[in-house]
Design an enzyme around this catalytic site. Structure first.
Site, short mmCIF file in Angstrom:
data_model
loop_
_atom_site.label_atom_id
_atom_site.label_comp_id
_atom_site.label_asym_id
_atom_site.label_seq_id
_atom_site.Cartn_x
_atom_site.Cartn_y
_atom_site.Cartn_z
N HIS A 117 1.12 -1.54 0.01
CA HIS A 117 -0.19 0.34 0.67
C HIS A 117 1.13 1.22 -0.47
CE1 HIS A 117 -2.89 2.95 1.64
NE2 HIS A 117 -3.75 1.79 1.40
N ASP A 195 2.90 -4.85 7.94
CA ASP A 195 1.72 -3.62 8.16
C ASP A 195 0.03 -5.05 8.01
OD1 ASP A 195 -0.58 -2.77 7.27
OD2 ASP A 195 0.12 -1.97 5.06
N GLN A 198 -4.32 -5.16 6.83
CA GLN A 198 -5.85 -6.19 6.67
C GLN A 198 -5.60 -7.69 7.47
OE1 GLN A 198 -7.68 -5.48 4.12
NE2 GLN A 198 -7.61 -3.79 3.61
N LYS A 221 -10.55 -0.74 10.35
CA LYS A 221 -10.44 -2.18 9.61
C LYS A 221 -10.98 -3.30 9.97
CE LYS A 221 -8.04 -0.41 6.27
NZ LYS A 221 -8.42 0.04 4.70
N CYS A 361 -4.61 2.49 -3.76
CA CYS A 361 -3.34 2.41 -3.50
C CYS A 361 -2.36 1.69 -3.59
CB CYS A 361 -3.91 3.17 -2.14
SG CYS A 361 -4.55 3.64 -1.50
C1 LIG Z 1 -2.65 -3.01 3.54
C2 LIG Z 1 -2.76 -1.96 4.23
N1 LIG Z 1 -1.80 -0.30 4.55
C3 LIG Z 1 -2.85 0.40 5.02
C4 LIG Z 1 -3.40 1.08 4.94
C5 LIG Z 1 -4.23 2.53 5.62
O1 LIG Z 1 -4.74 2.51 6.05
P1 LIG Z 1 -5.23 4.22 7.21
O2 LIG Z 1 -5.62 4.53 6.00
O3 LIG Z 1 -6.87 3.98 8.61
O4 LIG Z 1 -4.05 4.15 7.46
C6 LIG Z 1 -4.03 0.18 4.11
C7 LIG Z 1 -5.90 -0.10 4.37
O5 LIG Z 1 -6.71 0.96 2.50
C8 LIG Z 1 -4.51 -1.25 3.42
O6 LIG Z 1 -5.09 -1.83 3.06
#
Ligand SMILES: Cc1ncc(COP(=O)(O)O)c(C=O)c1O
Length: 405
Positions: A117, A195, A198, A221, A361
């Site tokens: 991401h 990270d 998910q 999430k 993203c």
């Molecule tokens: C794998 C992953 N990393 C990071 C994020 C970013 O999350 P946040 O916007 O809550 O910081 C997301 C959210 O879409 C994600 O799916």
């Protein structure tokens, strides 16, 4: 989990007539217990935390810290290794700034995968540009999996300071072997960051077994509120790190010219924290714990396998990522021949089926797949096979509209 349709009754937003919510990977809907915990905090237990000495403020502080303890306990972490942030994006930026600026130097390297991401790419690009370090990427095979031998090749020259990868891909659904990755990184003298945005909502996550130096995730999430994320960091690292943001709550003593800083987690929590959000997130943890994350995983695995099978009936549809549901989280990204993902999502939306259409993203991954965007359907604890049937029905109507059949 036969109780899934009954569980949907716990989510006020899902009571809308005809709504099929398949976008929990973007943000999950909130069960009533979470909404009630937040409302109750704001209505009856609210004051600023870590400041007041009157009973209401002590009570608010106790509830805030009790929430941290419950969250840490659930993931097998420690309270002083559990830092509240705004979201996972801020958690990763915290590490890039407060650890990265002092530990990554010119000529050294950071390893990422091509499926990260943007939150787990851009902070490292900014760091590398500032200190003169290099980004190295792990390639993906046909199924969207990384190769551990390529990781070893990257690690072999001793220049890698950090390996930062997803636990579950938000586009491909791929589940990374994170314990193995962290072990190999550590053996090569590199720090690891996972990270978990998910993963935490859908897989059993035991941080003491994964062994990451940093593990970051986001509250919204996990059926919790937005505005709160969590960074778990190894205490020896947190102790040596500089602060991220400066201000109240993160100090020991402030003099005119300089300050000394509180111990973690307070050192990284400048300003008034996410008070009602922390209580809401702990309520979300209790909600998930009450069902059992293993039960959730089994239920979502069944839905994912069923969806892979049923999506096979849609002409011209290609699924991205692993073909076996066992190897993926509860989300499926796909492309439909000759129809733009936004058109697909809009028509599905008119049928009440909420899916995401975008680059998710993850633009480097989109480039690797040779597409600009994809459609993503993601499943949560409240979804049922009937929701998958509605998705497939609606996709077949897209094909009729676009005359592809
Ligand atoms: C794998 C992953 N990393 C990071 C994020 C970013 O999350 P946040 O916007 O809550 O910081 C997301 C959210 O879409 C994600 O799916």
């Amino acid at each position: 989990m036969s109780a899934a349709s009954a569980l949907a009754d716990d989510f006020p937003a899902l009571q809308r007539e005809g709504l099929v919510y398949l976008d929990s990977a973007a943000s999950a809907q909130k069960p009533k217990v979470v909404i009630d915990a937040i409302a109750d905090t704001l209505a009856h237990h609210y004051a600023n935390v870590h400041r007041g000495v009157y009973p209401l403020a002590v009570e608010a502080t106790d509830r805030f810290e009790d929430s941290r303890a419950r969250i840490a306990d659930w993931l097998h972490s420690e309270v002083d290794e559990t830092v509240f942030t705004k979201n996972v994006t801020e958690a990763i930026n915290l590490v890039a700034y407060a650890w990265g600026r002092d530990n990554v130097h010119a000529g050294e390297a950071i390893v990422l995968s091509r499926a990260e991401h943007h939150s787990n790419i851009v902070p490292w690009q900014l760091l590398c540009a500032e200190v003169g370090a290099q980004l190295r990427y792990l390639d993906l095979d046909e199924e969207g999996k990384i190769s551990l031998s390529q990781l070893d090749e990257h690690l072999a020259d001793g220049r890698v300071r950090l390996v930062a990868v997803f636990h579950v891909s938000n586009v491909l659904g791929t589940i990374n072997p994170v314990a193995e990755i962290c072990e190999r990184a550590a053996a090569a003298g590199a720090v690891s960051l996972i990270d978990g945005a998910q993963a935490v909502p859908q897989l059993p996550v035991a941080l003491d077994q994964i062994g990451a130096d940093f593990y970051a995730w986001t509250g919204h999430k996990l059926y919790g509120p937005n505005g709160i994320g969590v960074l778990h960091g190894r205490s020896e690292l947190l102790r040596r790190m500089r602060p991220f943001l400066g201000g109240g709550n993160m100090i020991k003593q402030v003099r005119e010219e300089s300050s000394t800083f509180a111990d973690a987690p307070a050192k990284f929590e400048a300003g008034t924290g996410p008070i009602a959000e922390a209580v809401g997130l702990a309520a979300a943890v209790d909600f998930v714990r009450g069902i059992g994350v293993e039960t959730i995983r089994a239920h979502e695995l069944d839905l994912t396998a069923y969806a892979i099978e049923r999506l096979g009936e849609v002409p011209g549809l290609q699924i991205h990522g692993p073909t076996d549901a066992q190897d993926r989280g509860a989300l499926i990204s796909f492309s439909l021949d000759g129809v733009h993902p936004h058109d697909v999502a809009e028509i599905l939306g008119r049928d009440g089926v909420c899916v995401r259409a975008s680059h998710h993203c993850a633009q480097p991954l989109m480039r690797h797949l040779g597409i600009a965007a994809s459609v993503r359907a993601s499943f949560a604890v409240h979804n049922t096979r009937a929701d998958v049937d509605r998705l497939v029905e609606s996709l077949l109507s897209v094909i009729e509209i676009f005359g592809q059949a």
